[in-house]
Write a protein that holds these residues in place. Structure first.
Motif, mmCIF file in Angstrom:
data_model
loop_
_atom_site.group_PDB
_atom_site.id
_atom_site.type_symbol
_atom_site.label_atom_id
_atom_site.label_comp_id
_atom_site.label_asym_id
_atom_site.label_seq_id
_atom_site.Cartn_x
_atom_site.Cartn_y
_atom_site.Cartn_z
ATOM 1 N N ASP A 106 0.853 -1.185 0.000
ATOM 2 C CA ASP A 106 0.000 0.000 0.000
ATOM 3 C C ASP A 106 0.889 1.235 0.000
ATOM 4 O O ASP A 106 1.668 1.438 0.930
ATOM 5 C CB ASP A 106 -0.911 0.007 1.233
ATOM 6 N N LEU A 107 0.762 2.052 -1.040
ATOM 7 C CA LEU A 107 1.640 3.200 -1.213
ATOM 8 C C LEU A 107 0.831 4.480 -1.319
ATOM 9 O O LEU A 107 -0.124 4.557 -2.092
ATOM 10 C CB LEU A 107 2.491 3.023 -2.483
ATOM 11 N N THR A 108 1.212 5.476 -0.533
ATOM 12 C CA THR A 108 0.632 6.811 -0.620
ATOM 13 C C THR A 108 1.736 7.774 -1.004
ATOM 14 O O THR A 108 2.766 7.833 -0.332
ATOM 15 C CB THR A 108 0.013 7.245 0.729
ATOM 16 N N TYR A 120 9.239 7.656 -8.498
ATOM 17 C CA TYR A 120 8.278 6.607 -8.152
ATOM 18 C C TYR A 120 7.849 5.851 -9.409
ATOM 19 O O TYR A 120 7.866 4.624 -9.451
ATOM 20 C CB TYR A 120 7.033 7.202 -7.482
ATOM 21 N N MET A 124 8.246 1.995 -10.587
ATOM 22 C CA MET A 124 7.072 1.180 -10.932
ATOM 23 C C MET A 124 7.240 0.576 -12.314
ATOM 24 O O MET A 124 6.938 -0.605 -12.526
ATOM 25 C CB MET A 124 5.808 2.037 -10.875
ATOM 26 N N ILE A 132 2.496 -4.295 -5.145
ATOM 27 C CA ILE A 132 1.605 -3.189 -4.813
ATOM 28 C C ILE A 132 0.140 -3.567 -5.074
ATOM 29 O O ILE A 132 -0.186 -4.174 -6.090
ATOM 30 C CB ILE A 132 2.010 -1.906 -5.577
ATOM 31 N N LEU A 135 -2.514 2.216 -4.589
ATOM 32 C CA LEU A 135 -1.707 3.407 -4.783
ATOM 33 C C LEU A 135 -2.600 4.617 -4.582
ATOM 34 O O LEU A 135 -3.665 4.704 -5.191
ATOM 35 C CB LEU A 135 -1.115 3.422 -6.201
#
Length: 142
Positions: A106-108, A120, A124, A132, A135
Motif C-alpha cells: 500500500d503506497l501513498t 516513483y 514502478m 503493490i 496506490l
C-alpha cells in the motif's frame, strides 16, 4: 583511518608528526575493531519487529547507515508493506525506494515535486513495486 593514511603519505618519515599520525592510525584501527554492530548480529525477524515499532523517518534512516544495515533492514518485508512519503523528506524517500519497493503493498504518494513522482513511476515501470495492491496520490501531488 583514511585521514591518517593521507597524512602519512604527505609527511616525511623523519618528521615528528609521522610518528603521531602512525600512533593515531593504530589507535583508530583498534577502536574500529571494538565496534559491535548489533543489527548485523540479530536475526531478521527481530530486526523486523524493531523496525515495525519505529516511525517511518527512522526506518528509512536505518537503510542508509551502512551496507549491512541496508541489506538486513530491506529484508524485513512486513516493516515496509505500507509506505507513505508524508513523514520523510523527498530525497530520503527516493534513496529508499529501490530497497523497499518489492515489499510495499500500500503506497501513498504526497508530493508536489515532479522529480519525486518521476522516480516513483520509474521504479514502478521497472517492476520494483511488484507487490503493490493500492496506490494513493493525494490532492497535493501533481
Amino acid at each position: 583511518m583514511k585521514a591518517y593514511e593521507t597524512g602519512l603519505q604527505n609527511v616525511a618519515r623523519d618528521d615528528p608528526s609521522y610518528a603521531q599520525l602512525n600512533n593515531g592510525k593504530d589507535a583508530a584501527r583498534r577502536q574500529h575493531e571494538k565496534r559491535i554492530d548489533i543489527v548485523r548480529q540479530l536475526p531478521v525477524e527481530i530486526v523486523e519487529e524493531i523496525l515495525m515499532l519505529l516511525p517511518k523517518e527512522f526506518k528509512s534512516v536505518c537503510l542508509q547507515v551502512s551496507n549491512a544495515w541496508c541489506k538486513k533492514t530491506s529484508c524485513c518485508a512486513n516493516a515496509w508493506k505500507v509506505s507513505s512519503d508524508d513523514d520523510i523528506d523527498d530525497d530520503q524517500m527516493i534513496n529508499t525506494l529501490q530497497c523497499i519497493a518489492a515489499h510495499v503493498e500500500d503506497l501513498t504518494i504526497n508530493t508536489e515535486e515532479n522529480e519525486v513522482l518521476d522516480q516513483y513511476f520509474l521504479h514502478m515501470g521497472k517492476g520494483h513495486f511488484s507487490n503493490i495492491r493500492s496506490l494513493h496520490l493525494t490532492a497535493t501531488a501533481t
